[in-house]
Design an enzyme around this catalytic site. Structure first.
Site, mmCIF file in Angstrom:
data_model
loop_
_atom_site.group_PDB
_atom_site.id
_atom_site.type_symbol
_atom_site.label_atom_id
_atom_site.label_comp_id
_atom_site.label_asym_id
_atom_site.label_seq_id
_atom_site.Cartn_x
_atom_site.Cartn_y
_atom_site.Cartn_z
ATOM 1 N N GLY A 116 0.875 -1.175 -0.160
ATOM 2 C CA GLY A 116 -0.004 0.111 0.078
ATOM 3 C C GLY A 116 0.754 1.328 0.038
ATOM 4 C CB CYS A 117 -0.044 4.728 -1.310
ATOM 5 S SG CYS A 117 -1.504 4.787 -0.637
ATOM 6 C CE1 TYR A 118 -1.917 8.143 3.302
ATOM 7 C CE2 TYR A 118 -3.585 6.345 3.064
ATOM 8 C CZ TYR A 118 -3.343 7.717 3.335
ATOM 9 O OH TYR A 118 -4.159 8.719 2.896
#
EC number: 1.2.1.38
Length: 310
Positions: A116-118
Site C-alpha cells: 500500500g502507499c501509506y
C-alpha cells in the site's frame, strides 16, 4: 518470445498508471480487455490464464476471484495491488528495498503482493529501526500521513474535480479513517516488525499525486543511547546502494523550512528525512513519495521487472 502481461483492471487509476509506464516497451506483449468487457468473467479468465504475469488492479474480493481463476495454472504469476494478500505468509511482499533479500524473494515468487502507499512510507521508516534495535518492543508507534486524492480512485477523483457533483468535496484537506481501523494497519504492523499495531491517522489533500508519511518518536523511550544521528545512520545503512530510496543527509534536512507533498509527483522514487529538536528529545521521521508512483504503479512495474529477471 516476449513475456505476456495482462493488467486486470487496466481502466482504473492504478491500472492506467501501470499501462502508461509500459507504453513504448518493446520487450513485452501487453494483453488487453476492452473497457466494455471488463466485467466479462469468461474473457478475463481467458486472458489471465494466457499471461505470464497478471497484474491485478482490482478491489480485494475481485482480486481473490482472479487468483482463483488461475489456481490450476502454475505458469501464471501474479502481482496483486489490492490489500487482499499483503499479510498472507505465502505471498512475497513487493517492497524490494525492505530487506537485502527481498528482491530475490520477489524475483522467485509466483505471487507478489504490491504494498500500500501509506505502508510503503511507514515501513521504510520503521523497519530499519526495529532491525537495528533502536525501536524497542512494544513502542507505541504513531503514523500520520497525507495523500494526494488520486489514492481514492475514480470515485474520489470525481468528488474532488467535479464541482457540479452532489458529492463534491470542497475541503482543501480532510481526515478519514477516524475509527483507527484503516485497512493498511495490518501490513504496517507485520512488515514493520511491530508487536503493537500503530495508531494510524490518514488524510487527503486537494492535490492529485504525492504523499507525506510521518513517524514521530520520543528519543528517551527508544533504546539506550539512541540519538537523531543513530536513527539517521540506521536508515543510511539499511538503504545503502539503493537507487530508488534516498536518505537525505541530516545537514541538508536541517536547512529545510518545509516539505512539499507533491515534490515527487510523477516519480517512482522515495525520500526519507530525519528531523529533530535542538535538545534531541524528539525526532520526526518523514517519507516523501508519489502515492501512485512508489506507492502503487511504480512499485508494480518494479516488481514485474524483478520477476522477469528470474
Amino acid at each position: 518470445m516476449k513475456p505476456k502481461i495482462f493488467i486486470d483492471g487496466e481502466h482504473g487509476t492504478t491500472g492506467l498508471q501501470i499501462r502508461t509506464r509500459m507504453a513504448g516497451r518493446t520487450d513485452l506483449e501487453l494483453l488487453s480487455i476492452p473497457e466494455a468487457e471488463r466485467r466479462n468473467a469468461a474473457m478475463r479468465e481467458d486472458l489471465l490464464n494466457s499471461a505470464d504475469i497478471a497484474i491485478l488492479c482490482l478491489p480485494d474480493d475481485a482480486s481473490r476471484e482472479a487468483v482463483a481463476m488461475v489456481a490450476g495454472n502454475n505458469r501464471v504469476r501474479i502481482i496483486d495491488t489490492s490489500t487482499a494478500h499483503r499479510v498472507a505468509p505465502d505471498w512475497a511482499y513487493g517492497f524490494a528495498e525492505m530487506d537485502k533479500a527481498q528482491p530475490r524473494k520477489i524475483r522467485d515468487a509466483r505471487h507478489v503482493a504490491n504494498p500500500g502507499c501509506y505502508p510503503t512510507g511507514a515501513i521504510a521508516l520503521i523497519r530499519p529501526l526495529r532491525q537495528a534495535g533502536i525501536l524497542p518492543d512494544g513502542y507505541p508507534v504513531t503514523v500520520n500521513a497525507v495523500s494526494g486524492y488520486t489514492g481514492g480512485g475514480k470515485q474520489m477523483i470525481a468528488q474532488i474535480e467535479d464541482d457540479k457533483s452532489p458529492d463534491h468535496i470542497r475541503a482543501p484537506h480532510f481526515l478519514y479513517g477516524l475509527t483507527l481501523k484503516h485497512k493498511h494497519v495490518p501490513e504496517m504492523k507485520m512488515h514493520g516488525l511491530l508487536e503493537r499495531a500503530p495508531v494510524f491517522s490518514p488524510s487527503v489533500g486537494k492535490f492529485a499525486q504525492g504523499m507525506i508519511v510521518q513517524v514521530p518518536l520520543y528519543v528517551d523511550d527508544l533504546a539506550a543511547g539512541a540519538t537523531i544521528e543513530s536513527i539517521h545512520r540506521a536508515l543510511v545503512d539499511h538503504y545503502a546502494g539503493q537507487s530508488i530510496v534516498e536518505v537525505v543527509p541530516l545537514e541538508e534536512s536541517a536547512k529545510l523550512a518545509r516539505i512539499d507533498a507533491t515534490e515527487l509527483a510523477g516519480k517512482d522514487t522515495m525520500k526519507l528525512f530525519v528531523f529533530g529538536t535542538d535538545g534531541g528529545a524528539h525526532v520526526n521521521m518523514v517519507a516523501l513519495l508519489d502515492n501512485l508512483g512508489k506507492g502503487a504503479s511504480g512499485a508494480a512495474v518494479q516488481n514485474m521487472d524483478l520477476m522477469l529477471s528470474a
